[in-house]
Scaffold this active site. Structure first.
Site, mmCIF file in Angstrom:
data_model
loop_
_atom_site.group_PDB
_atom_site.id
_atom_site.type_symbol
_atom_site.label_atom_id
_atom_site.label_comp_id
_atom_site.label_asym_id
_atom_site.label_seq_id
_atom_site.Cartn_x
_atom_site.Cartn_y
_atom_site.Cartn_z
ATOM 1 N N ASP A 35 3.379 -0.779 7.595
ATOM 2 C CA ASP A 35 2.582 0.452 7.511
ATOM 3 C C ASP A 35 1.097 0.216 7.727
ATOM 4 O O ASP A 35 0.449 0.939 8.482
ATOM 5 C CB ASP A 35 2.794 1.143 6.157
ATOM 6 C CG ASP A 35 4.106 1.909 6.119
ATOM 7 O OD1 ASP A 35 4.688 2.146 7.201
ATOM 8 O OD2 ASP A 35 4.553 2.251 5.014
ATOM 9 N N ARG A 54 -3.805 -1.547 -8.458
ATOM 10 C CA ARG A 54 -4.478 -0.568 -7.586
ATOM 11 C C ARG A 54 -5.964 -0.376 -7.879
ATOM 12 O O ARG A 54 -6.773 -0.357 -6.947
ATOM 13 C CB ARG A 54 -3.759 0.781 -7.627
ATOM 14 C CG ARG A 54 -2.323 0.742 -7.136
ATOM 15 C CD ARG A 54 -2.180 0.139 -5.771
ATOM 16 N NE ARG A 54 -0.780 0.024 -5.389
ATOM 17 C CZ ARG A 54 -0.327 -0.754 -4.433
ATOM 18 N NH1 ARG A 54 -1.156 -1.500 -3.735
ATOM 19 N NH2 ARG A 54 0.953 -0.806 -4.155
ATOM 20 N N ASP A 57 0.763 5.619 -6.160
ATOM 21 C CA ASP A 57 -0.303 4.725 -5.697
ATOM 22 C C ASP A 57 -1.420 5.453 -4.962
ATOM 23 O O ASP A 57 -2.589 5.104 -5.090
ATOM 24 C CB ASP A 57 0.292 3.610 -4.832
ATOM 25 C CG ASP A 57 1.064 2.617 -5.675
ATOM 26 O OD1 ASP A 57 0.675 2.419 -6.849
ATOM 27 O OD2 ASP A 57 2.048 2.046 -5.189
ATOM 28 N N SER A 117 11.510 -0.991 -0.546
ATOM 29 C CA SER A 117 10.060 -0.985 -0.549
ATOM 30 C C SER A 117 9.627 -1.850 -1.727
ATOM 31 O O SER A 117 10.047 -1.625 -2.862
ATOM 32 C CB SER A 117 9.554 0.450 -0.703
ATOM 33 O OG SER A 117 8.236 0.415 -1.183
HETATM 34 N N1 ARG Z 1 6.801 2.922 -9.528
HETATM 35 C C1 ARG Z 1 5.820 1.930 -9.661
HETATM 36 C C2 ARG Z 1 4.469 2.524 -9.973
HETATM 37 O O1 ARG Z 1 4.265 3.678 -9.747
HETATM 38 C C3 ARG Z 1 5.746 1.013 -8.475
HETATM 39 C C4 ARG Z 1 5.264 1.654 -7.210
HETATM 40 C C5 ARG Z 1 5.272 0.758 -5.999
HETATM 41 N N2 ARG Z 1 6.596 0.342 -5.753
HETATM 42 C C6 ARG Z 1 7.102 -0.026 -4.597
HETATM 43 N N3 ARG Z 1 8.309 -0.442 -4.596
HETATM 44 N N4 ARG Z 1 6.444 0.007 -3.509
HETATM 45 O O2 ARG Z 1 3.590 1.841 -10.451
#
Ligand code: ARG
Length: 404
Positions: free
Chosen positions: A14, A94, A123, A174
């Site tokens: 991505d 993040r 995110d 993912s």
């Molecule tokens: N659900 C988790 C969060 O909101 C992880 C998000 C990212 N997960 C991923 N498989 N890309 O913090």
């Protein structure tokens, strides 16, 4: 003249497509910016890939120790776990990425920053809100939210633009990972009834493959921060990494969570968080020894507020600073050692000690040396039970059998 944008670049599909897309569809000069918080195997290779795909510049930074000291350990001191399951690895990463992105944008004189988050997850909120808190003047672009491509179309876009598509695209999942944990979603995991297939897990051993002998470890804390493993002082990254290795080998830290996203969706996420699982248990064991009943009760409320706040992208807020101040104050006597046993996916606390322990043997013991004056108890109970007796005299709450 084209505007410059600093893109948080992971090296994945991505964000690689995003470099080209920002250049071609938005006519921007893209500076790729990669932050290592324990997620990057080869910083040099990622840098080169960004340039190959069309970035005008590619910057990389090792932020592992900052991540551990300024994000992970404060969350550990707070005992922050979202919905009693998720130790928040992705959510803690993040705001740090956003912070470094903002610093870089300022240094480079960029008008905008960009990230690869989609429009369905948490995110995007964490990135957008964190940037807004630190640099309200900066524009935030989210190409993957704007370009409206399916995964198939993204791959096709990559192929037609000669962007190397990693072989891992065959992975249906993912994945996001850093030193505090690994988050896996999508594919068959979207069926919450379906047991996670073994290929979901990359860190922790399956129970069938764990050693038949338990492993013991001792973790020493100073004011709520882990500082030594088995009597060896370690910096944060080393300590977390060593605990990770031991716990992963014993299959500790697999989490299967149907969670409530901020955007209103329930999603099923698998986590591998071996180090977080062990360190949170160790920390809580020590707190149980040195904090009073009332401190523990109040702190557990703060823990869930703190976890929600981190999950919901509100790291850079006054409330987070306030909660951090409270948590910091609770940690002044959280020094000492917890002893843990790892075996077949379990992590049990089997011992704890501290110079500030509130555990008093002479009060607790039933053997000789008992300093608890049992003759005080009847008087205490008379007063404790006073309102109960008063109520019993004037209200017939339990007169009939079915009222009991
Ligand atoms: N659900 C988790 C969060 O909101 C992880 C998000 C990212 N997960 C991923 N498989 N890309 O913090």
């Amino acid at each position: 003249m084209s505007d410059t944008v600093v893109l948080a670049y992971s090296g994945g599909l991505d964000t690689s497509v995003a470099i080209r897309w920002l250049k071609e569809e938005r006519n921007m000069d893209v500076i790729a910016f990669t932050v290592d918080i324990g997620n990057v195997a080869d910083l040099g290779a990622i840098r080169q890939k960004a340039l190959d795909v069309g970035a005008i510049k590619a910057l990389v930074v090792d932020a592992r120790e900052t991540f551990i000291q300024s994000y992970v350990f404060p969350a550990l001191q707070a005992d922050a776990v979202y919905e009693a399951q998720y130790p928040l690895a992705t959510a803690l990463g993040r705001p740090l990425i956003a912070q470094l992105l903002v610093e870089t944008a300022r240094k480079e004189g960029a008008a905008a920053v960009a990230h690869g988050c989609t429009g369905k997850g948490n995110d995007q909120v964490r990135m957008d809100v964190s940037v807004a808190a630190l640099a309200p003047e900066l524009k935030v672009l989210a190409p993957a939210r704007d370009w409206n491509m399916t995964r198939e179309q993204t791959i096709l876009y990559a192929q037609t633009h000669h962007i190397p598509v990693p072989i891992t695209r065959t992975s249906p999942y993912s994945i996001d990972e850093n030193l505090w944990g690994r988050s896996i979603e999508c594919g068959i995991l979207e069926d919450p009834w379906h047991e996670p297939p073994s290929d979901v897990f990359a860190w922790t051993r399956a129970l069938e493959a764990t050693p038949d002998e338990p492993c013991y470890l001792e973790i020493e804390f100073f004011e709520g921060v882990p500082i030594a493993l088995d009597n060896e002082k370690e910096d944060g990254v080393r300590l977390v990494t060593r605990v990770h290795e031991l716990a992963a080998e014993h299959g500790v830290g697999r989490i299967d969570h149907v969670e409530n996203r901020l955007v209103g969706i329930k999603s099923r996420e698998i986590y591998e968080a071996p180090a977080a699982t062990v360190l949170l248990k160790a920390h809580q064991a020590l707190e149980a020894l040195v904090l009073t009943k009332e401190q523990l009760r109040f702190k557990s409320k703060v823990a869930s507020e703190y976890a929600d706040l981190v999950y919901n992208g509100l790291w850079f807020t006054g409330l987070r600073q306030d909660l951090t101040a409270y948590v910091g104050s609770t940690q002044r006597y959280v020094s000492g050692t917890a002893r843990l046993k790892l075996f077949k996916g379990n992590c049990h606390v089997v011992g704890r000690k501290s110079p500030y322990s509130l555990y008093d043997y002479s009060l607790a013991t039933y053997d000789k040396g008992d300093a608890f004056d049992q003759s005080d108890s009847p008087g205490f109970i008379r007063i404790w039970g006073l309102p109960v007796r008063t109520q019993a005299r004037s209200q017939s709450l339990f007169h009939q059998k079915d009222q009991c």
